[in-house]
Design a protein around this motif. Sequence first.
Motif, PDB file in Angstrom:
ATOM      1  N   GLU A  33       0.823  -1.205   0.000  1.00  0.00           N
ATOM      2  CA  GLU A  33       0.000   0.000   0.000  1.00  0.00           C
ATOM      3  C   GLU A  33       0.861   1.261   0.000  1.00  0.00           C
ATOM      4  O   GLU A  33       0.584   2.218  -0.734  1.00  0.00           O
ATOM      5  N   GLN A  90       0.756   3.942  -3.007  1.00  0.00           N
ATOM      6  CA  GLN A  90       0.425   5.339  -2.766  1.00  0.00           C
ATOM      7  C   GLN A  90       1.557   6.263  -3.209  1.00  0.00           C
ATOM      8  O   GLN A  90       1.314   7.320  -3.804  1.00  0.00           O
ATOM      9  N   GLU A 101      -6.356   6.791  -3.806  1.00  0.00           N
ATOM     10  CA  GLU A 101      -7.473   6.122  -3.148  1.00  0.00           C
ATOM     11  C   GLU A 101      -6.909   5.175  -2.086  1.00  0.00           C
ATOM     12  O   GLU A 101      -6.404   4.101  -2.406  1.00  0.00           O
ATOM     13  N   ARG A 134      -6.458   2.274   0.562  1.00  0.00           N
ATOM     14  CA  ARG A 134      -7.059   0.943   0.620  1.00  0.00           C
ATOM     15  C   ARG A 134      -6.773   0.277   1.963  1.00  0.00           C
ATOM     16  O   ARG A 134      -7.662   0.120   2.784  1.00  0.00           O
ATOM     17  N   ASP A 183      -6.843   3.980   6.194  1.00  0.00           N
ATOM     18  CA  ASP A 183      -8.062   4.746   5.953  1.00  0.00           C
ATOM     19  C   ASP A 183      -7.794   6.138   5.394  1.00  0.00           C
ATOM     20  O   ASP A 183      -8.719   6.910   5.164  1.00  0.00           O
TER      21      ASP A 183
END
Length: 336
Positions: free
Chosen positions: A170, A174, A185, A187, A190
């Motif tokens: 993640e 990002q 977005e 994932r 939060d």
Amino acid sequence: MTQPIDIAVIGATGTVGETLVQILEERDFPVGTLYLLASNESAGSSVAFRGKNLRTRDVDDFDFSKVRLAFFAAGPAVTLSFAPRAQAAGCAVIDLTGALPADQAPAIVPEANPQVLDNLKAPLQLHSPSSAAVALAVVLAPLKNLISLERVHVTACQAISAQGREAVSELARQTAELLNARPLEPRFFDRQVAFNLLPQVGASDEQGHGLLERRLVRELRELLDLPLLSISVTCIQVPVFFGDSYTVTLNTREAVDLPAVNRALEAAESIELVEAGDYPTPVGDAVGQDVVYVGRVRSGIDEAQQLNLWLTTDNVRKGAGLNAVQVAELLIKDLV
């Protein structure tokens, strides 16, 4: 020569599990047969060990009477489900998840409290504590008899890898999206974690304290054998893949003797003291290493009874896999 023992690693396909297997090989631990266990979803994948690719098995079907020692690194729910089965089969358990109560599985950091093993009876259940507790215990243990601790204040800057492969992916995703000016977005988290700081790690209780913060306080008191020690902790999620760092402030009853503190840290096992004027970082120093780096050792600006430290260490290696293997090395004499 120590007689080989058969071992199981539960959670062998995770970040910590794979590192643990790697360290068993690096330290030439006397492994007979190594069983790599995982959930049904991960069973069938392979992990390298001593020149071979060992396939993982489903933990649901495993007979723990086949092994003398089991490492649990697959999450608290898995430990609670299978550790009783392992112990009933006469298997020693080293839990890395913090799931077992302290009265059933005492926390061990070999540099801090190896004497705890002296009065335990087989089959042993032991707890290899959180990476934060390991780092702090390694550093505070050699200072405990030198200074009279009254309070410990910790800000723990925790790496993404503590939350597993999905969290690492993640952060990478990002980062790539932001660098390429694409909409972000979240994932796994939060909200945005790349190029950001999150002042809470994981769930919190009704008082607003994180569960990891509570765990660190409990474990550190146990490891230092100071059940009434005042400890305050704030855990921060930082956008670093591997390597935890900590700011630590110690309040003492007497003025701090800095030269004596530096001598104690320099002589201690598993500590790399960085000289004044320089400082260690997770990426440049700690990642991949087997020690806790200590720097910026200084008294308080206005308080002679205060000691400030900066620590950094590899959270997955030193803080998790290596500590668990070191605990197992202490157990060898009781397992053969």
